[in-house]
Design a protein around this motif. Structure first.
Motif, PDB file in Angstrom:
ATOM      1  N   THR A 162       8.513  -2.050  -3.397  1.00 41.01           N
ATOM      2  CA  THR A 162       9.351  -1.405  -4.405  1.00 41.01           C
ATOM      3  C   THR A 162      10.545  -2.275  -4.776  1.00 41.01           C
ATOM      4  O   THR A 162      10.855  -3.274  -4.130  1.00 41.01           O
TER       5      THR A 162
ATOM      6  N   ARG B 176       1.715   2.835   4.105  1.00 46.80           N
ATOM      7  CA  ARG B 176       3.003   2.996   3.429  1.00 46.80           C
ATOM      8  C   ARG B 176       2.830   2.536   1.985  1.00 46.80           C
ATOM      9  O   ARG B 176       2.079   1.595   1.709  1.00 46.80           O
ATOM     10  N   HIS B 177       3.509   3.205   1.061  1.00 41.79           N
ATOM     11  CA  HIS B 177       3.427   2.824  -0.354  1.00 41.79           C
ATOM     12  C   HIS B 177       3.702   1.339  -0.547  1.00 41.79           C
ATOM     13  O   HIS B 177       4.294   0.670   0.304  1.00 41.79           O
TER      14      HIS B 177
ATOM     15  N   HIS C   1       4.989   7.505   3.641  1.00 42.98           N
ATOM     16  CA  HIS C   1       6.279   6.820   3.618  1.00 42.98           C
ATOM     17  C   HIS C   1       6.630   6.243   4.988  1.00 42.98           C
ATOM     18  O   HIS C   1       6.102   6.669   6.018  1.00 42.98           O
TER      19      HIS C   1
ATOM     20  N   THR D 129       1.181   3.320  -6.173  1.00 40.06           N
ATOM     21  CA  THR D 129       0.348   2.591  -5.207  1.00 40.06           C
ATOM     22  C   THR D 129      -1.115   2.977  -5.366  1.00 40.06           C
ATOM     23  O   THR D 129      -2.012   2.116  -5.385  1.00 40.06           O
TER      24      THR D 129
ATOM     25  N   GLU E 106       6.170  -2.372   3.484  1.00 40.73           N
ATOM     26  CA  GLU E 106       5.646  -1.746   2.277  1.00 40.73           C
ATOM     27  C   GLU E 106       4.251  -2.314   1.983  1.00 40.73           C
ATOM     28  O   GLU E 106       4.050  -3.526   1.962  1.00 40.73           O
TER      29      GLU E 106
ATOM     30  N   VAL F  11      -1.658   7.778   1.925  1.00 41.13           N
ATOM     31  CA  VAL F  11      -0.554   6.963   1.423  1.00 41.13           C
ATOM     32  C   VAL F  11       0.736   7.772   1.555  1.00 41.13           C
ATOM     33  O   VAL F  11       0.956   8.716   0.806  1.00 41.13           O
TER      34      VAL F  11
ATOM     35  N   VAL G 170      -2.461  11.441  -0.959  1.00 37.76           N
ATOM     36  CA  VAL G 170      -1.257  10.698  -1.320  1.00 37.76           C
ATOM     37  C   VAL G 170      -0.065  11.621  -1.530  1.00 37.76           C
ATOM     38  O   VAL G 170      -0.210  12.769  -1.957  1.00 37.76           O
TER      39      VAL G 170
ATOM     40  N   ARG H  87       6.411   6.256  -6.283  1.00 40.83           N
ATOM     41  CA  ARG H  87       5.980   4.973  -5.734  1.00 40.83           C
ATOM     42  C   ARG H  87       4.630   5.086  -5.021  1.00 40.83           C
ATOM     43  O   ARG H  87       3.868   4.131  -4.984  1.00 40.83           O
ATOM     44  N   ASN H  88       4.354   6.265  -4.476  1.00 43.39           N
ATOM     45  CA  ASN H  88       3.053   6.475  -3.834  1.00 43.39           C
ATOM     46  C   ASN H  88       1.950   6.638  -4.877  1.00 43.39           C
ATOM     47  O   ASN H  88       0.845   6.113  -4.715  1.00 43.39           O
TER      48      ASN H  88
END
Length: 326
Positions: free
Chosen positions: A19, A15-16, A140, A76, A154, A138, A67, A72-73
């Protein structure tokens, strides 16, 4: 367990990273519209740099990375590669990276309608014939939970075995990983989590105390924190004055350390039972150095409020110490 981290035919489903939940995704926001979606926090970026460095320093370098398009990914990915570069600068340039909408947030705008593409990708992985390492994906929370039935923090990584019908063999996550308000509201309300947070806070307090570094107390103590017990004549109201108070011990026992023996949590109070050890190489309570190893117990009580320690009581067994140094 070592096999989990070294086999080239495994998949790391991640998971990313952490956040900033103060800003949520706008309705129907595009995956690449970073201005209108939830993105990684500065702390989250730093944590993922640490994760990348930790993986690389343990010779865990993906053969390739796939990814999601979401910001956000992508952040990461950037942070992980930055951390890996700190260990080996050649890793980012040589890393095969693929960005695909197949991993986008499930059922979102421009997202995957289901986890079939994700499942197929994992099932088909047999390792890269040209590079060592697992496949790192990567994605969600929603996608990962739908596929594995696991709820992930996360920045957490699940280790999957495609040869065993994508069985989850284990997980990797930093100690800093924690439930988020978006997907773990039930856990955040759990008294067990309150206890875990309280214990972590107190353990960090004693790590800072053992290091005698007031910077390490940052974020642990409330603005009006004060401590009882070290001086019969006055109360220490800040870290600096408290560290001056315990100089009585440090001057005569420079290597003194506090080890936690047990922790007990009730309401907003943590009770600590511990042991102090060190070498009597200087004056203590007027007694000159003996060179002896000393050991004495202590009980401490810390009251927590608003996510920090606001009041402490310290009760060392001075009589036992005195008997050992005189």
């Amino acid at each position: 367990m070592v096999d989990i981290f070294t086999r080239n035919d495994l998949v790391y489903l991640m998971r990313h990273g952490p956040t900033d939940w103060s800003k949520l995704d706008e309705p129907n926001v595009a995956p690449t519209d970073c201005a209108n979606q939830r993105i990684m926090s500065p702390e989250g970026r730093a944590n993922m740099v640490d994760m990348g460095a930790l993986l690389a320093s343990n010779d865990i370098v993906p053969a390739r990375i796939v990814v999601s398009e979401w910001c956000r990914n992508q952040q990461t990915l950037e942070s992980l590669l930055q951390g890996m570069a700190e260990v080996d600068p050649s890793i980012p340039a040589a890393m095969p990276v693929e960005t695909t909408p197949d991993l986008n947030l499930l059922l979102s705008l421009q997202g995957s309608p289901d986890v079939t593409p994700l499942r197929d990708r994992i099932s088909a992985w047999q390792g890269d014939p040209e590079r060592d390492g697992p496949l790192l994906i990567v994605s969600h929370y929603t996608n990962i939970e739908e596929l594995t039935q696991f709820r992930v923090f996360e920045g957490e990584i699940l280790v999957l075995d495609p040869k065993r019908d994508n069985l989850v063999l284990g997980y990797l996550r930093l100690k800093s990983a924690a439930p988020d308000v978006g997907h773990f509201a039930d856990a955040l309300a759990s008294p067990l989590l309150d206890e875990e947070r309280a214990f972590d806070m107190v353990e960090r307090y004693y790590s800072a105390l053992n290091a005698r570094d007031d910077d390490l107390f940052e974020g642990l103590l409330g603005e009006r924190w004060f401590v009882h017990g070290e001086s019969p004549s006055r109360t220490s109201r800040d870290v600096e004055s408290y560290l001056m108070e315990i100089d009585t011990y440090v001057a005569g026992i420079p290597d003194i350390q506090f080890a936690i023996d047990s922790l007990h949590f009730a309401d907003d109070v943590v009770t600590v039972i511990g042991t102090l050890t060190g070498t009597h190489t200087g004056e203590v309570f007027g007694y000159p150095a003996t060179g002896r190893q000393v050991e004495f117990s202590a009980i401490a009580v810390h009251r927590l409020e608003g996510g920090s320690i606001v009041e402490s009581w310290q009760m060392p067994d001075r009589l036992t110490l005195l008997e050992q140094v005189r």
